[in-house]
Design a protein around this motif. Structure first.
Motif, mmCIF file in Angstrom:
data_model
loop_
_atom_site.group_PDB
_atom_site.id
_atom_site.type_symbol
_atom_site.label_atom_id
_atom_site.label_comp_id
_atom_site.label_asym_id
_atom_site.label_seq_id
_atom_site.Cartn_x
_atom_site.Cartn_y
_atom_site.Cartn_z
ATOM 1 N N SER A 202 0.654 -1.070 -0.490
ATOM 2 C CA SER A 202 0.021 -0.065 -0.297
ATOM 3 C C SER A 202 0.921 1.481 0.375
ATOM 4 C CB SER A 202 -0.805 -0.318 1.446
ATOM 5 O OG SER A 202 -1.412 0.921 1.284
ATOM 6 N N ARG A 203 1.767 1.512 0.465
ATOM 7 C CA ARG A 203 2.602 2.693 0.535
ATOM 8 C C ARG A 203 3.373 2.324 -0.914
ATOM 9 N NH1 ARG A 203 3.896 4.845 5.644
ATOM 10 N NH2 ARG A 203 5.267 5.539 5.105
ATOM 11 N N LYS A 204 3.717 1.286 -1.734
ATOM 12 C CA LYS A 204 5.000 1.951 -2.350
ATOM 13 C C LYS A 204 3.719 2.205 -3.702
ATOM 14 C CE LYS A 204 7.967 -1.990 -2.414
ATOM 15 N NZ LYS A 204 8.205 -3.326 -2.261
ATOM 16 N N ALA A 205 2.376 1.701 -3.505
ATOM 17 C CA ALA A 205 1.007 2.093 -4.375
ATOM 18 C C ALA A 205 1.548 4.089 -3.848
ATOM 19 C CB ALA A 205 0.113 1.044 -4.379
ATOM 20 N N TYR A 206 1.438 4.710 -3.022
ATOM 21 C CA TYR A 206 1.318 5.673 -3.236
ATOM 22 C C TYR A 206 1.967 6.524 -2.757
ATOM 23 C CZ TYR A 206 -4.085 4.587 -2.294
ATOM 24 O OH TYR A 206 -5.376 4.367 -2.467
ATOM 25 N N GLY A 207 2.787 5.881 -3.184
ATOM 26 C CA GLY A 207 4.347 6.599 -3.348
ATOM 27 C C GLY A 207 5.303 6.727 -1.685
ATOM 28 N N PHE A 208 5.244 6.321 -1.218
ATOM 29 C CA PHE A 208 5.303 6.615 0.036
ATOM 30 C C PHE A 208 7.141 5.721 0.869
ATOM 31 C CE2 PHE A 208 1.028 7.445 1.545
ATOM 32 C CZ PHE A 208 0.694 8.850 0.890
ATOM 33 N N ASP A 209 7.317 6.454 1.853
ATOM 34 C CA ASP A 209 8.682 5.532 1.950
ATOM 35 C C ASP A 209 8.537 4.308 2.510
ATOM 36 O OD1 ASP A 209 10.701 7.506 0.901
ATOM 37 O OD2 ASP A 209 11.141 8.181 3.251
ATOM 38 N N VAL A 210 9.481 3.448 2.252
ATOM 39 C CA VAL A 210 9.632 1.896 2.528
ATOM 40 C C VAL A 210 10.143 0.956 3.836
ATOM 41 C CG1 VAL A 210 8.577 -0.259 2.286
ATOM 42 C CG2 VAL A 210 7.693 1.512 0.627
ATOM 43 N N SER A 211 9.567 0.805 5.234
ATOM 44 C CA SER A 211 10.670 0.291 5.932
ATOM 45 C C SER A 211 11.737 -0.672 4.337
ATOM 46 C CB SER A 211 10.050 -0.623 6.746
ATOM 47 O OG SER A 211 9.805 0.600 7.445
ATOM 48 N N PRO A 212 13.078 -0.443 5.285
ATOM 49 C CA PRO A 212 13.634 -1.882 4.438
ATOM 50 C C PRO A 212 13.192 -3.274 4.818
ATOM 51 C CG PRO A 212 15.314 0.051 6.107
ATOM 52 C CD PRO A 212 14.045 0.450 6.331
ATOM 53 N N PHE A 213 13.676 -4.428 4.340
ATOM 54 C CA PHE A 213 12.924 -5.470 4.562
ATOM 55 C C PHE A 213 12.857 -6.240 5.409
ATOM 56 C CE2 PHE A 213 11.909 -9.810 3.287
ATOM 57 C CZ PHE A 213 10.572 -9.793 3.062
ATOM 58 N N GLY A 214 14.399 -5.882 6.189
ATOM 59 C CA GLY A 214 14.921 -6.280 7.236
ATOM 60 C C GLY A 214 14.311 -6.116 8.555
ATOM 61 N N VAL A 215 13.740 -5.348 8.234
ATOM 62 C CA VAL A 215 12.795 -4.102 9.464
ATOM 63 C C VAL A 215 11.083 -5.102 9.634
ATOM 64 C CG1 VAL A 215 11.766 -2.295 10.376
ATOM 65 C CG2 VAL A 215 13.850 -2.423 9.555
ATOM 66 N N ASP A 216 10.761 -5.092 8.642
ATOM 67 C CA ASP A 216 9.582 -5.878 9.490
ATOM 68 C C ASP A 216 9.800 -7.428 9.248
ATOM 69 O OD1 ASP A 216 7.690 -3.195 8.129
ATOM 70 O OD2 ASP A 216 8.152 -4.427 6.029
ATOM 71 N N ILE A 217 10.898 -7.932 9.065
ATOM 72 C CA ILE A 217 10.625 -9.581 9.151
ATOM 73 C C ILE A 217 12.021 -9.503 10.256
ATOM 74 C CG2 ILE A 217 13.065 -11.195 9.043
ATOM 75 C CD1 ILE A 217 10.679 -11.460 6.552
ATOM 76 N N THR A 218 11.643 -8.933 11.158
ATOM 77 C CA THR A 218 12.356 -8.378 12.426
ATOM 78 C C THR A 218 11.092 -8.201 13.306
ATOM 79 O OG1 THR A 218 14.846 -7.401 12.224
ATOM 80 C CG2 THR A 218 13.709 -7.477 14.386
ATOM 81 N N LYS A 219 9.897 -7.378 13.211
ATOM 82 C CA LYS A 219 9.260 -7.426 13.246
ATOM 83 C C LYS A 219 7.807 -8.453 13.172
ATOM 84 C CE LYS A 219 6.298 -3.088 12.040
ATOM 85 N NZ LYS A 219 6.055 -2.769 11.026
ATOM 86 N N LEU A 220 8.140 -9.438 12.322
ATOM 87 C CA LEU A 220 7.521 -10.667 12.447
ATOM 88 C C LEU A 220 8.220 -11.264 13.275
ATOM 89 C CD1 LEU A 220 5.251 -12.733 10.706
ATOM 90 C CD2 LEU A 220 6.721 -12.694 9.051
ATOM 91 N N VAL A 221 9.066 -11.909 13.299
ATOM 92 C CA VAL A 221 9.660 -12.863 14.233
ATOM 93 C C VAL A 221 9.955 -12.455 15.996
ATOM 94 C CG1 VAL A 221 12.307 -13.105 15.183
ATOM 95 C CG2 VAL A 221 12.045 -13.753 13.219
ATOM 96 N N ILE A 222 9.684 -10.973 16.073
ATOM 97 C CA ILE A 222 8.844 -10.480 17.957
ATOM 98 C C ILE A 222 8.182 -10.875 18.151
ATOM 99 C CG2 ILE A 222 9.293 -8.427 18.975
ATOM 100 C CD1 ILE A 222 11.055 -7.533 17.847
ATOM 101 N N TYR A 223 6.737 -10.719 17.037
ATOM 102 C CA TYR A 223 6.045 -10.729 16.794
ATOM 103 C C TYR A 223 5.126 -12.690 16.852
ATOM 104 C CZ TYR A 223 4.791 -5.791 16.636
ATOM 105 O OH TYR A 223 5.236 -4.742 16.577
ATOM 106 N N GLY A 224 5.769 -13.094 16.100
ATOM 107 C CA GLY A 224 5.504 -14.356 15.844
ATOM 108 C C GLY A 224 6.063 -15.093 17.051
#
Length: 396
Positions: A202-224
């Motif tokens: 969604s952020r890419k579609a609207y031209g907003f900055d996107v967090s590094p993919f590693g950050v999202d992986i880190t969040k997924l690992v923490i929450y999961g």
């Protein structure tokens, strides 16, 4: 021109992963999570029983009633009001449930519907008085607190009413199977992953900055990891308690209502600036009445859980619960000035309050210390909220 180039350059330059991760967090919520961890470590060091699967299971079960009340209280406080009657509604609707089940012998389905209808009606009456008769919520709900408690004493003859229906008792005392817990944690991880990917696209579609993919992986690992740790801990005892699932479902429903619906956006707008909300065409009266309806309805759900867990309705059921619910909201970041607050924060606040109760009980501390500690924490939380608002006002 130079300024424009500088802005464009800052957008193009990738952020440091740690800064990016921290920037996506609700700082107040994660501060509360850190507070929970510190509280657990403190009590775990002082009493080895604290970290046993049985005690943690009991802790989350105890938390469920406060958490359910706090979910409803968030919307009331965000709208700029207060509800002091939720504890008495818990006591009264719990008494109604016990009377219908024990004295009248009605089926569980009928008992539940009547109990929910009672909570809905009590919330509707109070909401109508606040919204359409312009009586301050503090006065209406303070009166409701005394009236509902008096009705409870009258209809029960000041006696405890036991509940013997096994289906009703299971609502607050049963556990889901261990297999169900593993399936639930797997589904939670999948849901988090899908949510993260949808947010990125969604952020890419609207031209907003996107967090590094590693950050999202880190969040997924923490929450999961947190989800699986919770389920494995609960499975080490008897499985996930029923009341916790109720809290999860209600949290998801009301998080969606508060964040994704027009009603939720209107509630936040009313609490932020009622005059501006009125000028923008928001029906303040109907929205105000509805937040009290939700509060009454959730209070009746909490009453069902509490009455089922205790297998009885007592005349003292729900006493002081309104203060625990308000404290949970404030500790979780809800501003008493209105306009600010989250469901997730309120649940974390409820966990803080229950952890303090549970830990101090294990240590054999006198009950008066629990009131002193929780009251002190509430005052500090409000003080920090006011100080934070003052700092922001000065910067503006």
């Amino acid at each position: 021109m130079a300024a424009n180039l500088q802005v464009e350059d800052s957008k193009a330059r990738p952020q440091h992963p740690i800064k990016s991760l921290l920037g996506t967090m609700d700082v107040r919520a994660y501060t509360m999570i850190a507070a929970v961890v510190l509280i657990w470590i403190f009590f775990g060091v002082l009493n080895e029983t604290f970290f046993t699967a049985r005690n943690l299971s009991n802790l989350f079960t105890q938390m469920s009633v406060t958490a359910i009340l706090a979910i409803g209280m968030v919307l009331v406080i965000v709208a700029g009001h207060i509800d002091l009657s939720v504890g008495s509604i818990v006591g009264l609707t719990g008494g109604i449930a016990a009377i219908l089940s024990n004295w009248l012998g009605l089926p569980v389905g009928v008992v539940l519907l009547c109990t929910l209808a009672a909570g809905f009606l009590l919330g509707l009456i109070q909401g109508w008085l606040v919204a359409y008769r312009a009586i301050p919520a503090f006065i209406v709900t303070l009166g409701g607190m005394m009236i509902f408690r008096g009705i409870l004493l009258g209809v029960t003859n000041s006696t405890t009413i036991s509940v013997s229906d096994p289906v009703f008792m299971a609502l607050g005392n049963a556990y889901f199977s261990r297999i169900f817990g593993l399936i639930l944690s797997t589904a939670a991880v999948a849901f988090i992953a899908v949510a993260i990917l949808r947010k990125r696209s969604s952020r890419k579609a609207y031209g907003f900055d996107v967090s590094p993919f590693g950050v999202d992986i880190t969040k997924l690992v923490i929450y999961g990891g947190a989800a699986f740790a919770f389920v494995l801990t609960m499975n080490n005892y008897k499985g996930i308690p029923f009341p916790i699932i109720f809290v999860m479902i209600l949290a998801l429903i009301f998080s969606y209502i508060s964040n994704k619906t027009t009603f939720g956006r209107h509630v936040y707008a009313i609490g932020g600036n009622a005059d501006a909300a009125k000028l923008s065409g928001i029906n303040i009266k109907s929205r105000t009445m509805m937040v009290f309806v939700f509060s009454g309805l959730l209070s009746s759900i909490a009453a069902i859980v509490l009455t089922s867990r205790l297998t009885s309705a007592t005349i003292t059921a729900g006493e002081m619960y309104e203060l625990d619910a308000i404290a949970a909201c404030v500790i979780g970041g809800t501003s008493l000035m209105g306009g600010v607050g989250t469901i997730f924060g309120a649940i974390i606040g409820a966990l803080v309050m229950t952890s303090l109760d549970n830990g101090m009980s294990l240590m054999g501390m006198e009950s008066f210390w629990q009131y002193i500690v929780k009251g002190t924490i509430l005052v500090i939380a409000v003080w920090l909220d006011i100080s934070n608002k003052n700092r922001k006002a000065k910067k503006a």
